[in-house]
Scaffold this active site. Structure first.
Site, PDB file in Angstrom:
ATOM      1  N   TYR A   1       0.836  -1.197   0.000  1.00 47.69           N
ATOM      2  CA  TYR A   1       0.000   0.000   0.000  1.00 47.69           C
ATOM      3  C   TYR A   1       0.870   1.246   0.000  1.00 47.69           C
ATOM      4  O   TYR A   1       1.884   1.311   0.698  1.00 47.69           O
ATOM      5  CB  TYR A   1      -0.885   0.067   1.258  1.00 47.69           C
ATOM      6  CG  TYR A   1      -1.784  -1.112   1.491  1.00 47.69           C
ATOM      7  CD1 TYR A   1      -2.685  -1.539   0.516  1.00 47.69           C
ATOM      8  CD2 TYR A   1      -1.751  -1.800   2.700  1.00 47.69           C
ATOM      9  CE1 TYR A   1      -3.513  -2.629   0.727  1.00 47.69           C
ATOM     10  CE2 TYR A   1      -2.573  -2.896   2.926  1.00 47.69           C
ATOM     11  CZ  TYR A   1      -3.454  -3.308   1.938  1.00 47.69           C
ATOM     12  OH  TYR A   1      -4.273  -4.387   2.156  1.00 47.69           O
TER      13      TYR A   1
ATOM     14  N   TYR B   1      -2.460   7.229   6.140  1.00 44.16           N
ATOM     15  CA  TYR B   1      -2.629   6.187   7.157  1.00 44.16           C
ATOM     16  C   TYR B   1      -2.627   6.809   8.536  1.00 44.16           C
ATOM     17  O   TYR B   1      -1.836   7.727   8.812  1.00 44.16           O
ATOM     18  CB  TYR B   1      -1.458   5.204   7.017  1.00 44.16           C
ATOM     19  CG  TYR B   1      -1.341   4.164   8.111  1.00 44.16           C
ATOM     20  CD1 TYR B   1      -2.260   3.129   8.206  1.00 44.16           C
ATOM     21  CD2 TYR B   1      -0.293   4.220   9.025  1.00 44.16           C
ATOM     22  CE1 TYR B   1      -2.139   2.166   9.195  1.00 44.16           C
ATOM     23  CE2 TYR B   1      -0.154   3.262  10.016  1.00 44.16           C
ATOM     24  CZ  TYR B   1      -1.086   2.230  10.099  1.00 44.16           C
ATOM     25  OH  TYR B   1      -0.977   1.279  11.080  1.00 44.16           O
TER      26      TYR B   1
ATOM     27  N   GLU C   1      -8.041   2.038  12.740  1.00 43.99           N
ATOM     28  CA  GLU C   1      -6.896   2.209  11.843  1.00 43.99           C
ATOM     29  C   GLU C   1      -7.466   2.513  10.457  1.00 43.99           C
ATOM     30  O   GLU C   1      -8.280   1.749   9.947  1.00 43.99           O
ATOM     31  CB  GLU C   1      -6.084   0.915  11.821  1.00 43.99           C
ATOM     32  CG  GLU C   1      -4.842   0.943  10.949  1.00 43.99           C
ATOM     33  CD  GLU C   1      -4.123  -0.409  10.932  1.00 43.99           C
ATOM     34  OE1 GLU C   1      -2.898  -0.424  10.873  1.00 43.99           O
ATOM     35  OE2 GLU C   1      -4.826  -1.458  10.981  1.00 43.99           O
TER      36      GLU C   1
ATOM     37  N   TYR D   1      -7.136   3.866   6.269  1.00 43.11           N
ATOM     38  CA  TYR D   1      -6.316   3.903   5.059  1.00 43.11           C
ATOM     39  C   TYR D   1      -7.080   4.649   3.966  1.00 43.11           C
ATOM     40  O   TYR D   1      -8.232   4.321   3.672  1.00 43.11           O
ATOM     41  CB  TYR D   1      -6.053   2.497   4.531  1.00 43.11           C
ATOM     42  CG  TYR D   1      -5.179   1.602   5.367  1.00 43.11           C
ATOM     43  CD1 TYR D   1      -3.863   1.327   4.980  1.00 43.11           C
ATOM     44  CD2 TYR D   1      -5.671   0.980   6.510  1.00 43.11           C
ATOM     45  CE1 TYR D   1      -3.060   0.470   5.710  1.00 43.11           C
ATOM     46  CE2 TYR D   1      -4.876   0.116   7.253  1.00 43.11           C
ATOM     47  CZ  TYR D   1      -3.568  -0.131   6.852  1.00 43.11           C
ATOM     48  OH  TYR D   1      -2.786  -0.989   7.577  1.00 43.11           O
TER      49      TYR D   1
ATOM     50  N   ARG E   1     -10.105  -6.350  12.743  1.00 43.82           N
ATOM     51  CA  ARG E   1      -8.833  -6.965  13.133  1.00 43.82           C
ATOM     52  C   ARG E   1      -8.992  -7.488  14.560  1.00 43.82           C
ATOM     53  O   ARG E   1      -9.309  -6.720  15.484  1.00 43.82           O
ATOM     54  CB  ARG E   1      -7.708  -5.950  13.072  1.00 43.82           C
ATOM     55  CG  ARG E   1      -7.456  -5.400  11.681  1.00 43.82           C
ATOM     56  CD  ARG E   1      -6.681  -6.375  10.832  1.00 43.82           C
ATOM     57  NE  ARG E   1      -5.269  -6.393  11.192  1.00 43.82           N
ATOM     58  CZ  ARG E   1      -4.396  -7.312  10.782  1.00 43.82           C
ATOM     59  NH1 ARG E   1      -4.812  -8.318  10.043  1.00 43.82           N
ATOM     60  NH2 ARG E   1      -3.136  -7.236  11.135  1.00 43.82           N
TER      61      ARG E   1
ATOM     62  N   PRO F   1      -1.529  -6.344  16.454  1.00 39.37           N
ATOM     63  CA  PRO F   1      -0.735  -5.197  16.916  1.00 39.37           C
ATOM     64  C   PRO F   1      -1.402  -3.874  16.539  1.00 39.37           C
ATOM     65  O   PRO F   1      -2.007  -3.754  15.478  1.00 39.37           O
ATOM     66  CB  PRO F   1       0.596  -5.371  16.179  1.00 39.37           C
ATOM     67  CG  PRO F   1       0.660  -6.822  15.839  1.00 39.37           C
ATOM     68  CD  PRO F   1      -0.759  -7.244  15.591  1.00 39.37           C
TER      69      PRO F   1
ATOM     70  N   GLN G   1     -10.726  -1.446  10.859  1.00 34.57           N
ATOM     71  CA  GLN G   1      -9.993  -0.741   9.814  1.00 34.57           C
ATOM     72  C   GLN G   1     -11.012  -0.111   8.874  1.00 34.57           C
ATOM     73  O   GLN G   1     -11.957  -0.777   8.440  1.00 34.57           O
ATOM     74  CB  GLN G   1      -9.104  -1.701   9.021  1.00 34.57           C
ATOM     75  CG  GLN G   1      -7.932  -2.268   9.796  1.00 34.57           C
ATOM     76  CD  GLN G   1      -7.149  -3.290   8.963  1.00 34.57           C
ATOM     77  OE1 GLN G   1      -7.735  -4.073   8.223  1.00 34.57           O
ATOM     78  NE2 GLN G   1      -5.845  -3.274   9.087  1.00 34.57           N
TER      79      GLN G   1
ATOM     80  N   TYR H   1      -1.321   9.243  15.265  1.00 37.28           N
ATOM     81  CA  TYR H   1      -0.677   9.962  14.173  1.00 37.28           C
ATOM     82  C   TYR H   1      -1.449   9.851  12.864  1.00 37.28           C
ATOM     83  O   TYR H   1      -2.365   9.036  12.699  1.00 37.28           O
ATOM     84  CB  TYR H   1       0.755   9.456  13.994  1.00 37.28           C
ATOM     85  CG  TYR H   1       0.883   7.968  13.758  1.00 37.28           C
ATOM     86  CD1 TYR H   1       0.564   7.395  12.525  1.00 37.28           C
ATOM     87  CD2 TYR H   1       1.357   7.112  14.760  1.00 37.28           C
ATOM     88  CE1 TYR H   1       0.690   6.046  12.297  1.00 37.28           C
ATOM     89  CE2 TYR H   1       1.487   5.750  14.547  1.00 37.28           C
ATOM     90  CZ  TYR H   1       1.155   5.221  13.315  1.00 37.28           C
ATOM     91  OH  TYR H   1       1.278   3.870  13.102  1.00 37.28           O
TER      92      TYR H   1
ATOM     93  N   GLU I   1       3.459   0.700   3.070  1.00 37.41           N
ATOM     94  CA  GLU I   1       3.310  -0.556   3.807  1.00 37.41           C
ATOM     95  C   GLU I   1       3.651  -1.721   2.893  1.00 37.41           C
ATOM     96  O   GLU I   1       3.247  -1.749   1.726  1.00 37.41           O
ATOM     97  CB  GLU I   1       1.897  -0.722   4.349  1.00 37.41           C
ATOM     98  CG  GLU I   1       1.716  -2.008   5.147  1.00 37.41           C
ATOM     99  CD  GLU I   1       0.438  -2.068   5.965  1.00 37.41           C
ATOM    100  OE1 GLU I   1       0.098  -3.161   6.450  1.00 37.41           O
ATOM    101  OE2 GLU I   1      -0.220  -1.014   6.112  1.00 37.41           O
TER     102      GLU I   1
END
Length: 273
Positions: free
Chosen positions: A129, A133, A151, A153, A186, A190, A200, A247, A253
């Site tokens: 990717y 992000y 998370e 994208y 997910r 992590p 996500q 952030y 990725e």
């Protein structure tokens, strides 16, 4: 009458000048307070957070911090990957083939709904990717609700299609580009808040962005499109998570790369342009 006017005009100018000076001092103090609070809060991540004033190359497994005014993240769970950064927003990611996951790039230590992100990519050897992000996190929501940690994208280039693993949301147009949204889950993976279960959110354009051109991403359009289907991003400006701040970066990725590769580009805040 003339003298009277001049005298009062002088008094008015002095008063306005004093008010402007006071307002400027208040504004400067507020900005200083915010910077001080940011520095104090981000020290929570001192095991990883570093500050650089010149070009740097990162090779360790996990690093966050600042190069000049830009924040960066650099994370991998194995393999060999490096992130080269300069203070103007130019960066390059180089990776070796192998069975591991990497994500990293420059941006900001917090997300902003109305930020317009400018970027340009000049090289891409086949990253999984290339994407805007970031993360949102609400420590007050129960961890049993995956929406407490998100998370996100906004894809620009990819070699793996995330829509095969996600639930479709809607199609919309931003900056003349048609995007489709997806959401995936997910489970115990992590994250910026240790190993967690989280959502996500994805925005995938109908066509991949070309190399060698300047582009802009209107983040607010994507936040709205996700919200239209009930996918709300939690707070994107906090230091509450255990491992990293919330952030927002322009990231490269790669996971399980089959061969060595490189991706390089530049990122900037285009909000005021």
């Amino acid at each position: 009458m003339k003298n009277y006017f001049s005298k009062n005009a002088s008094i008015l100018l002095i008063t306005v000048g004093l008010m402007s000076c006071a307002q400027e001092q208040q504004r400067s103090k507020a900005e200083s307070d915010v910077k001080a609070q940011t520095v104090s809060s981000i020290e929570k991540y001192q095991a990883y957070t570093q500050a650089y004033t010149s070009n740097t190359v990162l090779t360790q497994n996990h690093a966050t911090g600042h190069v000049g005014d830009l924040f960066f993240t650099h994370w991998k769970d194995g393999g060999s990957t490096s992130l080269a950064l300069d203070t103007e927003g130019d960066f390059s990611v180089s990776w070796e083939g192998g069975g591991y996951n990497y994500v990293g790039g420059p941006g900001w230590h917090s997300g902003k709904k109305n930020r317009v992100i400018g970027y340009r990519f000049n090289e891409d050897s086949g990253a999984t990717y290339i994407t805007l992000y970031g993360w949102g996190y609400d420590k007050n929501m129960p961890t049993s609700n995956p929406a407490h940690l998100v998370e996100y994208y906004i894809l620009q280039r990819w070699t793996y299609d995330p829509s095969r693993d996600g639930s479709f949301g809607k199609t919309f147009v931003s900056n003349g580009v048609e995007y489709s949204t997806y959401r995936s889950l997910r489970t115990q993976q992590p994250s910026i808040n240790s190993t967690s279960t989280f959502y996500q959110y994805w925005s995938k354009p109908s066509q991949q962005r070309e190399l060698g051109q300047d582009y802009e991403i209107n983040f607010a359009d994507h936040v709205k499109a996700w919200a239209d289907t009930g996918w709300i991003i939690p707070n994107m400006n906090n230091f509450d998570a255990s491992d990293d701040p919330t952030y927002q970066v322009m990231a490269v990725e790669v996971f399980n790369p089959g061969k060595d590769g490189t991706a390089s580009g530049r990122v900037w805040d285009a909000s005021s342009q």
